[in-house]
Design an enzyme around this catalytic site. Structure first.
Site, PDB file in Angstrom:
ATOM      1  N   HIS A  37      13.584  13.269  -0.936  1.00 51.31           N
ATOM      2  CA  HIS A  37      14.103  12.129  -0.161  1.00 51.31           C
ATOM      3  C   HIS A  37      14.766  11.099  -1.080  1.00 51.31           C
ATOM      4  O   HIS A  37      14.836   9.910  -0.744  1.00 51.31           O
ATOM      5  CB  HIS A  37      13.009  11.463   0.669  1.00 51.31           C
ATOM      6  CG  HIS A  37      12.226  12.419   1.516  1.00 51.31           C
ATOM      7  ND1 HIS A  37      12.691  12.912   2.711  1.00 51.31           N
ATOM      8  CD2 HIS A  37      11.027  13.024   1.307  1.00 51.31           C
ATOM      9  CE1 HIS A  37      11.805  13.755   3.217  1.00 51.31           C
ATOM     10  NE2 HIS A  37      10.785  13.849   2.370  1.00 51.31           N
ATOM     11  N   SER A  80      40.536   6.663 -15.211  1.00 50.89           N
ATOM     12  CA  SER A  80      40.911   5.657 -14.219  1.00 50.89           C
ATOM     13  C   SER A  80      42.199   4.989 -14.668  1.00 50.89           C
ATOM     14  O   SER A  80      42.416   4.800 -15.876  1.00 50.89           O
ATOM     15  CB  SER A  80      39.792   4.612 -14.081  1.00 50.89           C
ATOM     16  OG  SER A  80      40.251   3.483 -13.366  1.00 50.89           O
TER      17      SER A  80
END
Length: 465
Positions: free
Chosen positions: A171, A295
């Protein structure tokens, strides 16, 4: 010439024929239109040989059989283009192959057999066989070997890091320790099992006329056992004969193969996302390529683009596979043509799958475990030992140890010192407390090492069977 090729690449509508052309070129000999034309020709030639073998036409000379068996593979670009020229007029792909063969045979000793080309067949008799042979070749020659390379890469990581402790998450939360090698082995086993299933699959084939009853063949040559003839012909292609069909050979076998790829691709998608997360958490570091840009504005970035590209292409591949599986099980009455345009995208689905596999493998080869960061994450919260502690306390007879441990640990971040103090204060047998004091996140890995070894052994055995 280079500039011309680049212009063609930049003007392509599909990235498979443009940006990614070089990355999927291995599939071109198997799933391109040219490959399909060659297979159709090969099947028409083999059919002519089969007619000779049951004495429906004259006995073929050895040189004629050699020519017929090799012609499909040896077709020139000009002969393939001629098929397309004829199709522009006929608007029918298989009829174009038949007419091209008539032209070729008219200039050879086979000219007396021109009328036996495509004798008693429907176009789908040729197409269903050609397409399945095309798929099998692409899968066995390209897809499976590449998937095995991915499995091998995971095996290598698993073997090397089978005892490297790592935090397991369920989870998304810190759960129980595992090892890096065990998690990589888990991926390898999942993928390998599905690849071996794919490898074992057999596709079917039919050769039985316009609605599957051998009507024209039986009428023209009732002395031939056409059911047995078709069985032997299909088996000679290493396909499973399907004797009960309409005009089309039902697609359930191909759908089963598409769904095998969907399962494989689902595993790849799972891997892509997990590796992305591991990189995000700095558990894996990426190689820095000096001239690459991460980037346009943030110079520091090294992005996990290979895993992201793999994920994107897998989604496209599975969308196509799912769409084809849904469509191809339905055909109006004895045949409609909606399947024909659909199946032309099989090569597209396999190509996007291959793109994803290549990106995944490239990404795996560019990352390395950051063992210090993995260790730090593992040791920053000792509450991950509570599963083991409450289980040991159960055996020692401590009342409701789950609640006892939960009251101390749930939602808390616990260090090694706090953990040790809590163990000292436990109302438990001395022997039990001694066992718990020796416990640490790095030692609490269960049978992870042995399971990794089992996994590697299973994979190697499956390759040799």
């Amino acid at each position: 010439m280079i500039k011309r090729d680049l212009i063609l690449e930049l003007s392509a509508i599909s990235p498979l024929d443009g940006r990614y052309k070089e990355k999927v070129k291995e599939l071109v000999p198997f799933v391109s239109e040219m490959a399909l034309i060659r297979l159709r020709v090969e099947l028409e030639c083999r059919y002519l040989i089969a007619l000779s073998e049951v004495s429906l036409i004259r006995r073929l000379k050895t040189s004629e059989k050699t020519f017929l068996l090799s012609f499909g593979k040896k077709m020139t670009d000009g002969q393939i283009l001629r098929v397309r020229e004829i199709e522009e007029i006929t608007k029918h792909d298989v009829k174009a192959v038949e007419k091209m063969l008539r032209e070729i045979f008219a200039k050879t000793s086979l000219k007396d057999l021109i009328e036996w080309v495509h004798f008693g067949l429907t176009s789908e008799d040729i197409n269903n066989l050609a397409r399945r042979l095309m798929i099998i070749s692409a899968v066995k020659e390209v897809c499976i070997p590449f998937l095995d390379k991915i499995v091998d890469e995971f095996i290598e990581i698993a073997e090397k890091h089978k005892a490297t402790p790592m935090l397991g998450r369920t989870h998304g939360q810190a759960a129980v320790p595992t090892t890096l090698g065990k998690e990589m082995a888990n991926v390898a086993v999942r993928l390998n099992r599905e690849v071996r299933k794919l490898e074992a699959m057999r596709l079917t084939g039919k050769l039985n006329g316009a609605v599957g009853n051998y009507n024209a063949l039986e009428l023209a040559a009732p002395e031939i056992d056409w059911i047995e003839f078709s069985r032997k012909f299909v088996e000679s292609l290493e396909l499973e004969p399907n004797l009960i069909t309409t005009q089309i050979n039902p697609y359930e076998d191909e759908i089963e193969m598409f769904q095998a790829f969907q399962r494989i691709n689902g595993i790849v998608l799972d891997i892509d996302q997990d590796m992305w997360r591991y990189i995000s958490d700095s558990w894996f570091t990426q190689e820095v390529k000096q001239k690459e840009v991460g980037s346009s504005t943030m110079p520091q970035k090294v992005n996990p683009i290979d895993f992201e590209n793999s994920e994107g292409n897998i989604v496209i591949a599975n969308s196509l596979l799912e769409g084809m599986a849904r469509k191809l099980s339905v055909s109006r009455l004895q045949r409609d043509l909606s399947d024909s345009t659909t199946v032309r995208n099989i090569g597209v689905a396999l190509s996007y799958s291959l793109l994803a596999y290549k990106s995944l493998l490239t990404g795996l080869k560019k990352v390395h475990p950051n063992k210090e960061r993995i260790k730090a994450s593992l040791n920053e919260n000792w509450s991950i030992l509570t599963e083991g502690v409450q289980t040991v306390l159960r055996r020692a007879g401590v009342k409701d140890p789950y609640s006892l441990v939960a009251s101390f640990s749930r939602g808390q971040r616990i260090g090694s010192a706090e953990w040790g103090n809590w163990i000292d204060e436990l109302d438990a047998p001395t022997k039990t407390k001694k066992q718990l004091r020796s416990l640490s996140p790095e030692s609490y890995i269960g049978k992870a090492v042995k399971l990794t070894e089992f996994a590697i052994k299973e994979i190697k055995a499956s390759r040799n069977s």
